[in-house]
Design a protein around this motif. Structure first.
Motif, PDB file in Angstrom:
ATOM      1  N   VAL A 181       0.834  -1.204   0.000  1.00  0.00           N
ATOM      2  CA  VAL A 181       0.000   0.000   0.000  1.00  0.00           C
ATOM      3  C   VAL A 181       0.869   1.254   0.000  1.00  0.00           C
ATOM      4  O   VAL A 181       0.654   2.183  -0.787  1.00  0.00           O
ATOM      5  N   MET A 182       1.852   1.309   0.885  1.00  0.00           N
ATOM      6  CA  MET A 182       2.686   2.504   0.987  1.00  0.00           C
ATOM      7  C   MET A 182       3.552   2.673  -0.267  1.00  0.00           C
ATOM      8  O   MET A 182       3.763   3.800  -0.730  1.00  0.00           O
ATOM      9  N   ARG A 183       4.021   1.571  -0.838  1.00  0.00           N
ATOM     10  CA  ARG A 183       4.802   1.666  -2.072  1.00  0.00           C
ATOM     11  C   ARG A 183       3.932   2.200  -3.205  1.00  0.00           C
ATOM     12  O   ARG A 183       4.363   3.045  -3.983  1.00  0.00           O
ATOM     13  N   TRP A 184       2.694   1.688  -3.300  1.00  0.00           N
ATOM     14  CA  TRP A 184       1.802   2.160  -4.354  1.00  0.00           C
ATOM     15  C   TRP A 184       1.466   3.638  -4.160  1.00  0.00           C
ATOM     16  O   TRP A 184       1.256   4.367  -5.123  1.00  0.00           O
ATOM     17  N   ALA A 185       1.446   4.099  -2.922  1.00  0.00           N
ATOM     18  CA  ALA A 185       1.172   5.508  -2.630  1.00  0.00           C
ATOM     19  C   ALA A 185       2.367   6.403  -2.958  1.00  0.00           C
ATOM     20  O   ALA A 185       2.271   7.627  -2.829  1.00  0.00           O
TER      21      ALA A 185
END
Length: 217
Positions: A181-185
């Motif tokens: 999630v954080m990487r995609w953000a």
């Protein structure tokens, strides 16, 4: 993730790895989206290198989001396709209604006003992940907890995943889901826990200088 024997560009493979789908779904999504989105068509994403994909993300990240959304749908993961859009909107601050985060939700009250903590909580909530609720002394409801890494690492935050994360499936499922999630953000992440299960992420503004100490001047 499924494998395929077809040849695709490095950029297609990297995007497929990022969202955990077969590269063939990404390639199909590129073909579909390029007919409607000029940036995708002009980028030649079918032949993109990893560096060219990175530059495309910086120039027009929404174009990449469109491709990822379609690829998820082609993979039969409609809920995750919507999730990618929700995470993107939270990461760039374009949610239709951005409700205030109450103190003690997702972080200890003393960390509530930290801007990167607030941003991370919004992203994780957009992914459907449950935040901690606390009065600062007792947990009122268990969930993920975000905290700043400290003054020596000004761009970093730590995330303690919610206790039920291992039972969750899909893009945001498991402890790895928090990293995804954080990487995609758009945040930089450390793939493995750094201390007692804590996950570390660095805000996009600090990715190119992630381990610099703050100036005392």
């Amino acid at each position: 993730m499924e494998t395929t024997t077809m040849n695709h560009s490095r950029g297609v493979h990297l995007l497929a790895e990022l969202i955990d789908v077969d590269p063939s779904h990404v390639a199909r999504a590129v073909s579909t989206a390029s007919r409607a989105h000029r940036t995708i068509h002009e980028s030649g994403i079918h032949e993109l290198t990893g560096e060219q994909l990175r530059r495309l993300v910086e120039r027009d990240r929404f174009a990449v989001v469109i491709v990822a959304n379609l690829a998820m749908r082609f993979a039969g993961r409609s809920e995750d396709a919507l999730l990618l859009m929700d995470i993107y909107r939270a990461s760039v601050g374009t949610q239709a209604q951005s409700m205030p985060i109450r103190k003690g939700v997702g972080a200890l009250p003393e960390h509530h006003d930290h801007p990167y903590v607030q941003r991370a909580i919004r992203i994780l909530q957009a992914a459907g992940l449950p935040p901690l609720h606390t009065d600062g002394i007792h947990p009122l409801r268990w969930g993920f907890q975000v905290q700043p890494a400290g003054e020596e690492l000004p761009g970093w935050i730590f995330i303690n995943p919610d206790p039920d994360c291992d039972e969750r499936t899909g893009f945001a499922g498991g402890r790895r889901g928090y990293v995804a999630v954080m990487r995609w953000a758009g945040w930089g992440v450390i793939n493995e826990p750094v201390y007692e299960g804590l996950l570390a992420a660095v805000h996009p503004d600090h990715r190119n200088n992630a381990f610099s100490a703050p100036s005392n001047s």
